[in-house]
Design a protein around this motif. Structure first.
Motif, PDB file in Angstrom:
ATOM      1  N   VAL A 196     -36.293  48.945  -4.311  1.00 39.35           N
ATOM      2  CA  VAL A 196     -35.096  48.460  -3.625  1.00 39.35           C
ATOM      3  C   VAL A 196     -33.909  48.714  -4.551  1.00 39.35           C
ATOM      4  O   VAL A 196     -33.957  48.382  -5.733  1.00 39.35           O
ATOM      5  N   ILE A 197     -32.877  49.358  -3.986  1.00 37.86           N
ATOM      6  CA  ILE A 197     -31.665  49.622  -4.770  1.00 37.86           C
ATOM      7  C   ILE A 197     -30.610  48.607  -4.338  1.00 37.86           C
ATOM      8  O   ILE A 197     -30.047  48.701  -3.241  1.00 37.86           O
ATOM      9  N   GLY A 198     -30.410  47.602  -5.163  1.00 38.33           N
ATOM     10  CA  GLY A 198     -29.447  46.527  -4.850  1.00 38.33           C
ATOM     11  C   GLY A 198     -28.045  46.962  -5.243  1.00 38.33           C
ATOM     12  O   GLY A 198     -27.812  47.378  -6.378  1.00 38.33           O
ATOM     13  N   LEU A 199     -27.109  46.871  -4.303  1.00 39.07           N
ATOM     14  CA  LEU A 199     -25.744  47.365  -4.557  1.00 39.07           C
ATOM     15  C   LEU A 199     -24.792  46.256  -5.000  1.00 39.07           C
ATOM     16  O   LEU A 199     -23.581  46.489  -5.113  1.00 39.07           O
ATOM     17  N   ASN A 200     -25.337  45.077  -5.283  1.00 34.40           N
ATOM     18  CA  ASN A 200     -24.479  43.906  -5.520  1.00 34.40           C
ATOM     19  C   ASN A 200     -23.542  44.031  -6.714  1.00 34.40           C
ATOM     20  O   ASN A 200     -22.492  43.412  -6.760  1.00 34.40           O
ATOM     21  N   ARG A 201     -23.930  44.838  -7.705  1.00 34.53           N
ATOM     22  CA  ARG A 201     -23.059  44.956  -8.889  1.00 34.53           C
ATOM     23  C   ARG A 201     -21.875  45.872  -8.623  1.00 34.53           C
ATOM     24  O   ARG A 201     -20.912  45.870  -9.385  1.00 34.53           O
ATOM     25  N   MET A 202     -21.947  46.643  -7.565  1.00 34.97           N
ATOM     26  CA  MET A 202     -20.810  47.527  -7.213  1.00 34.97           C
ATOM     27  C   MET A 202     -19.973  46.785  -6.184  1.00 34.97           C
ATOM     28  O   MET A 202     -20.110  46.998  -4.972  1.00 34.97           O
TER      29      MET A 202
END
Ligand SMILES: Cc1cc2nc3c(=O)[nH]c(=O)nc-3n(C[C@H](O)[C@H](O)[C@H](O)COP(=O)(O)OP(=O)(O)OC[C@H]3O[C@@H](n4cnc5c(N)ncnc54)[C@H](O)[C@@H]3O)c2cc1C
Length: 491
Positions: free
Chosen positions: A88-94
């Protein structure tokens, strides 16, 4: 590549702090807002930049590991679930708003930014971002793009696709492209239109250019109170039939009102059969005139009372009730299963009657809260997840509701997407040739099928015709048996 080596390789790309592999921590990523289905990824990577996203994708592509983009995980169709395992590639930091350009009424935003943040940032200057899912305080703009999300105010202003001008995307190969344009109608194919709503199966959005709107001069928010759902439904048709397009028309039934009042005390009358939350906006004179017309239509249909918000605080409170309605179900039920069917507005009363009959047949309560103006229903099927068999009953009832929506010329999803949950309903709406045309487009963007596999399309294993009990439209009619495959499990 085995799991240990995969974790190690991911750490080289995003840094060890931003790789999640501990089984307890992975639980956070095993479901989305739907919670009926669960699937645990092997590893979660949290990149900080488009370059890191591309490196993660290239690694997955090279090692032939499935990978799934994820925003805030509020999706309601299992779209962000790693149903075949993998990354899973979580985009929350971007999550930054990169640029605001009032002169051109545009903003550039990263995918992990929360929807409401943009409006919060620009509203002191009199602007806002129009698409407003009820989850807007939690969902990401990247997730909105993937789902082509709607919201209460999309009746008048259009859904996400109408507000996205350009995108930066990491393709399934790891290559980065930019599509769309800051200027209108760019030459070539409208790839932005194709991409928005592709549910994380065409690429990973890493930058979004959106349209900003100027706040209207006046806003009027009214609560129209009715004894019956029939009168509220007739009022919705009556308003639109007069050529009035309010900014929003949301309907809530008595059970929803009960839950909302227990949860957030929005001031809705708990003895009402149904309420309509109607918002008008535009030039002040126009809003005042339209408000009179809306109230007149309500009176024609036995409206019991109308409450007009006198200031921003009252307006916010009226909306708080609507926006917290899903969460408020916790006040009256241990679990709920939300459906997202669409029907022609004129069929509202018929379908709500059928849902009521299904509710009695299955012995499960249903709370209705929905975008009435565009016929986008959200029946919330309440069940007790501690009682064996109840979740299956809720699912069976949900499937029947979808059937009914299609039977009256509607659709299986208005805004939550097909995802994992509804892939087996697709043949109810599309012929094999229709589906193959879509699959061909998917193969162009996602040739190896590693990007978010198991979504949107029915699989030969998962969609099995069984002999029908009764005929379409009968209670208990079941055209399809849904079998889960891969790693996903029922809750
Ligand atoms: C209480 C509640 C109310 C809701 N109300 C509404 C509503 O009014 N209208 C509405 O439309 N929806 C609504 N939703 C559903 C949900 O909030 C939306 O679908 C939202 O857009 C999902 O955003 P997310 O960041 O949570 O995405 P996720 O759930 O993380 O992912 C959803 C899909 O988007 C893909 N994705 C996520 N980020 C990216 C990216 N950067 N690039 C490519 N693909 C990506 C995922 O792979 C997945 O397929 C509601 C949900 C809840 C829980």
């Amino acid at each position: 590549m085995d799991r240990a080596r995969l974790i190690h390789a991911m750490a080289d790309v995003v840094g060890p702090t931003y790789v999640i592999s501990d089984p307890a921590e992975l639980k956070v990523y095993e479901a989305d807002g739907l919670t009926i289905f669960k699937a645990t990824p092997d590893v979660v990577a949290l990149p900080k930049s488009a370059v890191e996203v591309a490196d993660v994708v290239r690694l997955c592509a090279r090692e032939r590991v499935p990978f799934v983009p994820r925003g805030a995980g509020t999706g309601l169709s299992g779209g962000a679930l790693a149903v075949e395992g993998g990354v899973v590639i979580g985009l929350n930091r971007m999550n930054r708003v990169l640029e605001v350009d009032y002169a051109n009424q545009r903003a550039v935003i990263e995918p992990g930014a929360i929807n409401i943040w943009l409006t919060n940032q620009v509203s002191p200057d009199g602007y806002y971002y129009a698409p407003d899912p009820a989850s807007q305080t939690a969902c990401s703009v990247g997730g909105n793009v993937a789902e082509n999300s709607g919201g209460p105010h999309c009746l008048k202003y259009g859904v996400t696709t109408n507000h996205v001008l350009a995108l930066e995307i990491v393709l399934a190969t790891g290559e980065t492209i930019e599509i769309g344009s800051w200027t209108p109608d760019p030459p070539g194919y409208d790839l932005t239109g194709v991409f928005v709503g592709s549910e994380g199966t065409f690429g990973i959005v890493t930058k979004i250019v959106v349209r900003l709107l100027k706040r209207p001069e006046a806003v009027k928010t009214m609560l129209l109170v009715f004894e019956t759902i029939a009168d509220a439904s007739a009022t919705v048709s009556g308003i639109i039939g007069r050529g009035i397009i309010p900014a929003a028309i949301e309907m809530m039934d008595n059970l929803t009102i009960q839950a909302v009042e227990k949860g957030v005390h929005a001031g809705y009358p708990t003895d009402a059969g149904s309420v309509l939350l109607v918002e008008l906006d535009g030039p002040r004179a126009e809003v005042e005139a339209l408000a009179e017309s809306v109230i007149a239509v309500g009176r024609e249909h036995r409206m019991r009372e109308v409450r007009v918000a006198r200031d921003d605080a009252e307006r916010t409170l009226l909306w708080k009730g609507r926006k917290a309605a899903f969460a408020a179900m916790g006040q009256i039920s241990s679990a709920y299963y939300v459906q997202d069917g669409v029907i022609p507005r004129t069929q509202l009363l018929k379908i709500l009657g059928e849902i009521d009959a299904l509710s009695r047949h299955y012995g499960l309560r249903v709370a209705n809260v929905f975008h009435a103006g565009d016929g986008n229903l959200h029946p919330l099927i309440l069940y007790d997840d501690r009682v064996g068999g109840e979740v299956q009953k809720a699912e069976a009832m949900g499937a029947e509701i979808m059937q009914r929506c299609i039977a009256v010329g509607g659709s299986i999803t208005g805004e939550h997407g097909v995802g994992f949950e509804k892939r087996d309903f697709m043949p109810l709406m599309y012929t094999p040739a229709d589906l193959e045309a879509m699959a061909k487009v998917k193969r162009v963007w996602n040739p190896d099928g590693l990007l978010n596999p198991g979504k949107i399309f029915p699989t030969s294993k998962s969609c099995v015709e069984v002999s029908a009990a009764g005929k379409p439209g009968d209670i208990g009619y079941k055209p399809h048996r849904i079998e889960l495959e891969g790693k996903a499990q029922r809750f």
